[in-house]
Design an enzyme around this catalytic site. Structure first.
Site, PDB file in Angstrom:
ATOM      1  CB  SER A 151      -0.801  29.286 -11.633  1.00 41.67           C
ATOM      2  OG  SER A 151      -1.799  28.529 -11.356  1.00 41.67           O
ATOM      3  CG  ASP A 227      -2.945  33.896  -5.644  1.00 42.42           C
ATOM      4  OD1 ASP A 227      -4.027  33.127  -5.365  1.00 42.42           O
ATOM      5  OD2 ASP A 227      -2.004  33.767  -6.220  1.00 42.42           O
ATOM      6  CG  HIS A 260      -2.999  33.408  -9.428  1.00 43.40           C
ATOM      7  ND1 HIS A 260      -1.975  32.747  -8.593  1.00 43.40           N
ATOM      8  CD2 HIS A 260      -3.745  32.259 -10.326  1.00 43.40           C
ATOM      9  CE1 HIS A 260      -1.860  31.490  -9.248  1.00 43.40           C
ATOM     10  NE2 HIS A 260      -2.627  31.887 -10.062  1.00 43.40           N
TER      11      HIS A 260
END
Length: 282
Positions: A151, A227, A260
């Site tokens: 991320s 996600d 995620h």
């Protein structure tokens, strides 16, 4: 180890040593904590280094506790270093939002008040911590380095590798923020830390770096198609298009049903370690 490096903890794992360490950082002017896994090795043997950069809200502990990398690192004989994501502590500026301030350093050197005195994560990750690792861990072969991240940390891994293509033999990422200048997370963080000069933001945007001529031989990106940040914040299609135009070999794997979380990261961590190891040991 140098006297400036404090050992917080060590434990045996997969024949090697998982350690957590703390030191007084010159870059951030704060204590900084990081973890290092060193596989079993012969005296005098030198092992390549994989850097793992974490995402928003995380410390070194998230991947250390949930990343499931140690078996793969032991198998492929690579060291893994996991830094923190920002300076912390009393007197360090913060923000009430979870996506800015402490835990959200975005791997930049801030120029704006009140962030500039401590939020110098680019210098910390690119310069200070590698120097400390080289001095404190003589088995670490700093001529063979790879970088990965998740991320915000994927953003960090991509941008650092693109800025230093001769330092890293491998770059991969899990659900990275590929174009922060074009998505809300980056459009908040970059002006907050760097001011309103959009040209200064481009050094911290993988797509912009590629558009401006930066190159890396090949990239691996895993992205879960479930996600919740995919469409608004991550936008891997922008990286795919930029790599296609630039002739960069991108392996973009859309993983069905994955989100995620560290459940996603841990599932594909061994693949990323193996990808890095193949290039580090070549």
């Amino acid at each position: 180890m140098p006297m400036t490096l404090e050992t917080v903890s060590t434990t045996r794992a997969h024949g090697g040593i998982q350690g957590v360490y703390r030191h007084a950082s010159t870059a951030t002017a704060t204590p900084m904590t990081f973890s290092v896994f060193v596989p079993a090795h012969e005296e005098g043997e030198r092992l390549p280094v994989v850097w793992y950069l974490s995402g928003l809200t995380c410390t070194h502990a998230n991947v250390t506790d949930k990343g499931e990398y140690r078996a793969a690192c032991a198998r492929h004989r690579v060291i893994l270093v996991a830094p923190d994501t920002s300076p912390r502590g009393d007197g360090v500026a913060d923000d009430p939002a979870w996506d800015f301030g402490q835990g959200a350093g975005f791997y930049v050197d801030a120029t704006q008040t009140p962030w500039a005195p401590h939020f110098r994560m680019r210098t910390y990750i690119e310069d200070e911590l590698p120097g400390l690792i080289a001095a404190a861990f003589p088995m670490a072969d700093m001529a063979r380095q790879a970088i990965t991240g998740h991320s915000m940390g994927g953003h960090g891994a991509l941008t650092i590798a693109l800025r230093h293509p001769h330092r890293f033999r491998s770059c991969t990422a899990f659900a990275p923020i590929v174009a922060p200048t074009q998505v809300p997370w980056g459009q908040k963080a970059l002006p907050g830390y760097l001011g309103d000069d959009r040209a200064a933001w481009r050094a911290h945007d993988a797509v912009a770096l590629i558009e401006d001529g930066a190159r890396f031989p090949e990239l691996l990106v895993d992205q879960g198609d479930a996600d919740t940040f995919l469409a608004e914040q991550l936008r891997p299609e922008l990286l795919a298009a930029a790599c296609d135009r630039a002739g960069i070999a991108l392996t973009l794997r859309m993983q069905p049903g994955y989100d995620h979380s560290y459940a996603f990261i841990s599932t594909f961590m061994a693949d990323h370690i193996a990808w890095a190891a193949a290039r580090l040991h070549a």
